[in-house]
Design a protein around this motif. Sequence first.
Motif, mmCIF file in Angstrom:
data_model
loop_
_atom_site.group_PDB
_atom_site.id
_atom_site.type_symbol
_atom_site.label_atom_id
_atom_site.label_comp_id
_atom_site.label_asym_id
_atom_site.label_seq_id
_atom_site.Cartn_x
_atom_site.Cartn_y
_atom_site.Cartn_z
ATOM 1 N N THR A 55 0.814 -1.216 0.000
ATOM 2 C CA THR A 55 0.000 0.000 0.000
ATOM 3 C C THR A 55 0.848 1.267 0.000
ATOM 4 N N LEU A 58 -0.203 4.145 -2.245
ATOM 5 C CA LEU A 58 -1.488 4.802 -2.017
ATOM 6 C C LEU A 58 -1.284 6.144 -1.320
ATOM 7 N N ASP A 62 -6.243 7.480 0.743
ATOM 8 C CA ASP A 62 -6.670 6.168 0.250
ATOM 9 C C ASP A 62 -6.322 5.060 1.237
ATOM 10 N N ARG A 63 -5.196 5.191 1.930
ATOM 11 C CA ARG A 63 -4.848 4.182 2.938
ATOM 12 C C ARG A 63 -5.872 4.187 4.072
ATOM 13 N N THR A 206 -11.088 9.575 0.568
ATOM 14 C CA THR A 206 -10.337 9.485 -0.679
ATOM 15 C C THR A 206 -10.508 10.745 -1.516
ATOM 16 N N ASN A 208 -9.907 10.459 -4.832
ATOM 17 C CA ASN A 208 -10.184 9.947 -6.164
ATOM 18 C C ASN A 208 -11.684 10.081 -6.451
ATOM 19 N N LEU A 211 -13.611 6.681 -7.238
ATOM 20 C CA LEU A 211 -13.750 5.829 -6.051
ATOM 21 C C LEU A 211 -14.757 6.434 -5.083
ATOM 22 N N LYS A 212 -14.683 7.731 -4.911
ATOM 23 C CA LYS A 212 -15.628 8.413 -4.024
ATOM 24 C C LYS A 212 -17.064 8.186 -4.507
ATOM 25 N N ALA A 239 -9.250 4.008 -10.284
ATOM 26 C CA ALA A 239 -8.675 4.313 -8.980
ATOM 27 C C ALA A 239 -7.647 3.257 -8.616
ATOM 28 N N LEU A 241 -7.614 1.582 -5.986
ATOM 29 C CA LEU A 241 -8.311 0.543 -5.243
ATOM 30 C C LEU A 241 -9.478 0.039 -6.084
#
Length: 253
Positions: A55, A58, A62-63, A206, A208, A211-212, A239, A241
């Motif tokens: 990770t 990231l 994001d983490r 996040t 991104n 992703l959001k 993203a 993730l």
Amino acid sequence: MRKLNGLVAFVSSTALVVNVFASQRRRGAQVTPSEATSLNEKIRRFAPTPLTANTAQLSPGDRKALQKIIAAAKYYDALYLRQIWSGNEALLKKLAAGKSLLGRLRLHYFMINKGPWSQLDDNEPFIEGVPRRPPQANFYPADITKDEFNAWLNTLTPDEKEKATGYFYTIRRGSNGKLKTVPYSEEYREFLDPAARLLREAAALTSNRTLKDFLNQRAAAFASNDYYDSDVAWMDLDAPLDITIGPYETYND
């Protein structure tokens, strides 16, 4: 933690058998190792497999979001147990309350199979007193028949029939004994509500955009029982993730 816990559980399972026999001998009891030996042999077929991820690339946000997503996913363990069999939760509670070392072996193998049936042995029961694994799992009433279900389908409107044969509803009996559909959002609310809260918290962490959007859309789907918009958002995901959480497919996983 999963790697460590899995390794400890696997290694200790062998020691459990020895300890069961030793404690019985100290008490002068008749030693009957067949069940413990059988369970131990079954458990040893499952080798612990560490799952790791780097990770480091990231972003800090994001983490933090990932930790929230993992926490949300853990609610699906209990949800899945309920889907497999209506008696799973009561049996798990009984097994967890057991103090014997043999009881711990039973609990350990129960958690591997997510139920009292050995999946590598044609779903043979390994807990005394449980029924054969129900083919309808816990998505339908235990006493339902195919004829009853099909006769009920013929009374439904096209929209109602789509729900009854779709992926996002269980079939239950009402107070009058008649069949009805229950949306996942209602059937599994105690799991989906806290999972949705965690996904919204992850979305706030996040930066991104895609992703959001997916996390917020999927959290909304848990309450609305409409997964279309969140599925579209997943397809648009760009993203670091790649998240899959929710009702997918119809096989054991």
